[in-house]
Scaffold this motif. Structure first.
Motif, PDB file in Angstrom:
ATOM      1  N   GLY A  82       0.823  -1.335  -0.080  1.00 52.17           N
ATOM      2  CA  GLY A  82       0.024  -0.049  -0.017  1.00 52.17           C
ATOM      3  C   GLY A  82       0.759   1.423   0.042  1.00 52.17           C
ATOM      4  O   GLY A  82       0.324   2.397   0.100  1.00 52.17           O
ATOM      5  N   TYR A  83       2.210   1.226   0.018  1.00 51.57           N
ATOM      6  CA  TYR A  83       2.907   2.308   0.171  1.00 51.57           C
ATOM      7  C   TYR A  83       3.512   2.665  -1.355  1.00 51.57           C
ATOM      8  O   TYR A  83       4.041   1.901  -2.057  1.00 51.57           O
ATOM      9  CB  TYR A  83       3.939   2.142   1.062  1.00 51.57           C
ATOM     10  CG  TYR A  83       3.692   1.961   2.489  1.00 51.57           C
ATOM     11  CD1 TYR A  83       3.983   2.906   3.306  1.00 51.57           C
ATOM     12  CD2 TYR A  83       2.890   0.550   2.779  1.00 51.57           C
ATOM     13  CE1 TYR A  83       3.282   2.601   4.788  1.00 51.57           C
ATOM     14  CE2 TYR A  83       2.507   0.377   4.147  1.00 51.57           C
ATOM     15  CZ  TYR A  83       2.768   1.550   5.241  1.00 51.57           C
ATOM     16  OH  TYR A  83       2.515   1.357   6.406  1.00 51.57           O
ATOM     17  N   ASP A  84       3.890   4.085  -1.356  1.00 50.19           N
ATOM     18  CA  ASP A  84       4.483   4.473  -2.702  1.00 50.19           C
ATOM     19  C   ASP A  84       6.155   4.652  -2.325  1.00 50.19           C
ATOM     20  O   ASP A  84       6.407   4.964  -1.355  1.00 50.19           O
ATOM     21  CB  ASP A  84       4.227   5.878  -3.221  1.00 50.19           C
ATOM     22  CG  ASP A  84       2.683   5.684  -3.600  1.00 50.19           C
ATOM     23  OD1 ASP A  84       2.237   4.641  -4.235  1.00 50.19           O
ATOM     24  OD2 ASP A  84       1.910   6.725  -3.203  1.00 50.19           O
ATOM     25  N   ILE A  85       6.996   3.924  -3.049  1.00 47.60           N
ATOM     26  CA  ILE A  85       8.272   3.971  -3.009  1.00 47.60           C
ATOM     27  C   ILE A  85       9.129   4.823  -3.691  1.00 47.60           C
ATOM     28  O   ILE A  85       9.027   4.854  -4.939  1.00 47.60           O
ATOM     29  CB  ILE A  85       9.030   2.508  -2.963  1.00 47.60           C
ATOM     30  CG1 ILE A  85       8.039   1.482  -2.282  1.00 47.60           C
ATOM     31  CG2 ILE A  85      10.310   2.333  -2.435  1.00 47.60           C
ATOM     32  CD1 ILE A  85       8.577  -0.200  -2.640  1.00 47.60           C
ATOM     33  N   GLU A  86       9.815   5.640  -3.283  1.00 47.56           N
ATOM     34  CA  GLU A  86      10.948   6.690  -3.820  1.00 47.56           C
ATOM     35  C   GLU A  86      12.244   6.253  -3.359  1.00 47.56           C
ATOM     36  O   GLU A  86      12.398   6.062  -1.903  1.00 47.56           O
ATOM     37  CB  GLU A  86      10.480   8.161  -3.732  1.00 47.56           C
ATOM     38  CG  GLU A  86       8.865   8.287  -3.794  1.00 47.56           C
ATOM     39  CD  GLU A  86       8.691   8.782  -5.100  1.00 47.56           C
ATOM     40  OE1 GLU A  86       9.460   9.723  -5.725  1.00 47.56           O
ATOM     41  OE2 GLU A  86       7.919   8.304  -6.109  1.00 47.56           O
ATOM     42  N   LEU A 104       8.322   3.655  -9.429  1.00 40.33           N
ATOM     43  CA  LEU A 104       9.417   3.696  -8.213  1.00 40.33           C
ATOM     44  C   LEU A 104      10.024   5.004  -8.583  1.00 40.33           C
ATOM     45  O   LEU A 104      11.067   5.343  -9.638  1.00 40.33           O
ATOM     46  CB  LEU A 104      10.441   2.639  -8.352  1.00 40.33           C
ATOM     47  CG  LEU A 104      11.619   2.619  -7.496  1.00 40.33           C
ATOM     48  CD1 LEU A 104      11.338   2.656  -6.236  1.00 40.33           C
ATOM     49  CD2 LEU A 104      12.417   1.401  -7.886  1.00 40.33           C
ATOM     50  N   GLY A 105       9.890   6.351  -7.884  1.00 39.44           N
ATOM     51  CA  GLY A 105      10.487   7.546  -8.258  1.00 39.44           C
ATOM     52  C   GLY A 105      12.069   7.455  -7.813  1.00 39.44           C
ATOM     53  O   GLY A 105      12.349   7.072  -6.815  1.00 39.44           O
ATOM     54  N   MET A 106      12.788   8.095  -8.626  1.00 39.01           N
ATOM     55  CA  MET A 106      14.427   8.285  -8.590  1.00 39.01           C
ATOM     56  C   MET A 106      14.784   9.433  -8.673  1.00 39.01           C
ATOM     57  O   MET A 106      14.556  10.263  -9.502  1.00 39.01           O
ATOM     58  CB  MET A 106      14.930   7.273  -9.807  1.00 39.01           C
ATOM     59  CG  MET A 106      14.631   5.885 -10.039  1.00 39.01           C
ATOM     60  SD  MET A 106      15.353   4.819  -8.596  1.00 39.01           S
ATOM     61  CE  MET A 106      17.002   4.640  -8.987  1.00 39.01           C
ATOM     62  N   HIS A 107      15.520   9.977  -7.504  1.00 36.97           N
ATOM     63  CA  HIS A 107      15.749  11.361  -7.407  1.00 36.97           C
ATOM     64  C   HIS A 107      17.041  11.813  -6.956  1.00 36.97           C
ATOM     65  O   HIS A 107      17.700  10.955  -6.112  1.00 36.97           O
ATOM     66  CB  HIS A 107      14.861  12.021  -6.196  1.00 36.97           C
ATOM     67  CG  HIS A 107      13.298  11.615  -6.410  1.00 36.97           C
ATOM     68  ND1 HIS A 107      12.582  12.410  -7.424  1.00 36.97           N
ATOM     69  CD2 HIS A 107      12.615  10.668  -5.909  1.00 36.97           C
ATOM     70  CE1 HIS A 107      11.319  11.986  -7.369  1.00 36.97           C
ATOM     71  NE2 HIS A 107      11.463  10.951  -6.352  1.00 36.97           N
TER      72      HIS A 107
END
Ligand SMILES: NC(=O)C1=CN([C@@H]2O[C@H](COP(=O)(O)OP(=O)(O)OC[C@H]3O[C@@H](n4cnc5c(N)ncnc54)[C@H](OP(=O)(O)O)[C@@H]3O)[C@@H](O)[C@H]2O)C=CC1
Ligand SMILES: O=C(O)C1=N[C@H](C(=O)O)C[C@H](O)C1
Length: 249
Positions: free
Chosen positions: A124-128, A176-179
């Motif tokens: 249920g979690y968004d991962i970054e 999967l956000g990459m910053h």
């Protein structure tokens, strides 16, 4: 153990310093464009048991040829390889022992172990993934961010998203956000953020000096020199890495 240091930039210099502090013999330093040291691997004519490489992907063909022709194990810590270059490393590892990791710190090996356990529980979690490094770093995202992304992808069906500015849409659960942050003298910070409804979990690793990477690379070198040909990393050298990298400088 006779070590050849390949690449004598910021990391190569620290590897020499840490090797000296540990009583490890550095028999050669090879760096292109160096007046002070050997410029190419071809010129090396001293005993070498293992190569530690913190250089540039452009030097990979020469590095792999050197290892294979002279039957010398390689610790490859350089980042920014293409999938084809990673495949070349894997092919070469059929002939010689090769340790390849985008992060040689023991803490990142532990963080990966935590991800293996945690990610399957976080549907249920968004991962970054957020990484921060010094202003001189040329590759982005960091190799470690990619390593962590691969670990997350292995446990959840997500796709890395490197660029959000051209999109006008809500975030998908499978992203999967990459910053990347670049500035100052930050040695290396990696955060994996799990953003849920009204709560967040963050797993964060902070390198407090470059020595941590040099120490890990030397530990990897010591563990692969007597190994059969194969591809090694901190996960499959976990037991040995546990005690070797905990040695105080
Ligand atoms: N796995 C890990 O834990 C870590 C990996 N790294 C990685 O190690 C690598 C080196 O880092 P760092 O020492 O900080 O970098 P530096 O830029 O300080 O040093 C790079 C070295 O590679 C050589 N080099 C650079 N570009 C080229 C090129 N195009 N062709 C040939 N030689 C080149 C440089 O030679 P010259 O000086 O003559 O230009 C120098 O000796 C990077 O990929 C970095 O991301 C770094 C820290 C930890
Ligand atoms: O260039 C660096 O400095 C670092 N590079 C590696 C990476 O790209 O992940 C490891 C570490 O974070 C430092």
């Amino acid at each position: 153990m006779n070590v050849l240091i390949h690449g004598f930039g910021a990391m190569g210099r620290i590897v020499e310093e840490v090797a000296h502090a540990q009583g490890v013999n550095v028999t050669a330093i090879v760096s292109p464009g160096s007046d002070e040291h050997t410029a190419t691997l071809n010129e090396v004519d001293v005993p070498v048991d293992v190569v530690i490489d913190f250089s540039n992907p452009a030097l990979l063909p020469d590095l792999l040829a050197f290892g294979r022709e002279r039957n010398i194990p390689l610790v490859i810590a350089t980042t920014g390889f293409t999938p084809d270059e990673l495949a070349e490393i894997e092919t070469a590892s059929q002939d010689i022992p090769i340790f390849q990791s985008y992060n040689t710190s023991y803490g990142i090996a532990l963080l990966k172990q935590l991800l293996d356990q945690l990610v399957p529980l976080t549907l249920g979690y968004d991962i970054e993934v957020i990484e921060a490094h010094h202003r001189k770093k040329v590759d982005a995202p960091s190799g470690t961010a990619e390593l962590l992304a691969r670990a997350i992808e292995a446990k959840r069906d997500v796709t890395p998203i490197y660029e959000r500015t051209s999109r006008r849409e809500a975030r998908g659960a499978e992203e999967l956000g990459m910053h990347s942050i670049r500035g100052g003298t930050i040695f290396g910070e990696h955060t994996v953020l799990f953003a849920g409804d009204d709560e967040m979990i963050e797993l964060k690793h902070t390198a407090l000096s470059k020595r941590v990477f040099a120490n890990g690379a030397l530990a990897a070198a010591a563990t692969i020199i007597d190994r059969p040909a194969g591809l090694y990393n901190l996960s499959n050298l976990y037991e040995e890495a546990t005690h070797v990298t905990h040695k105080r400088l």
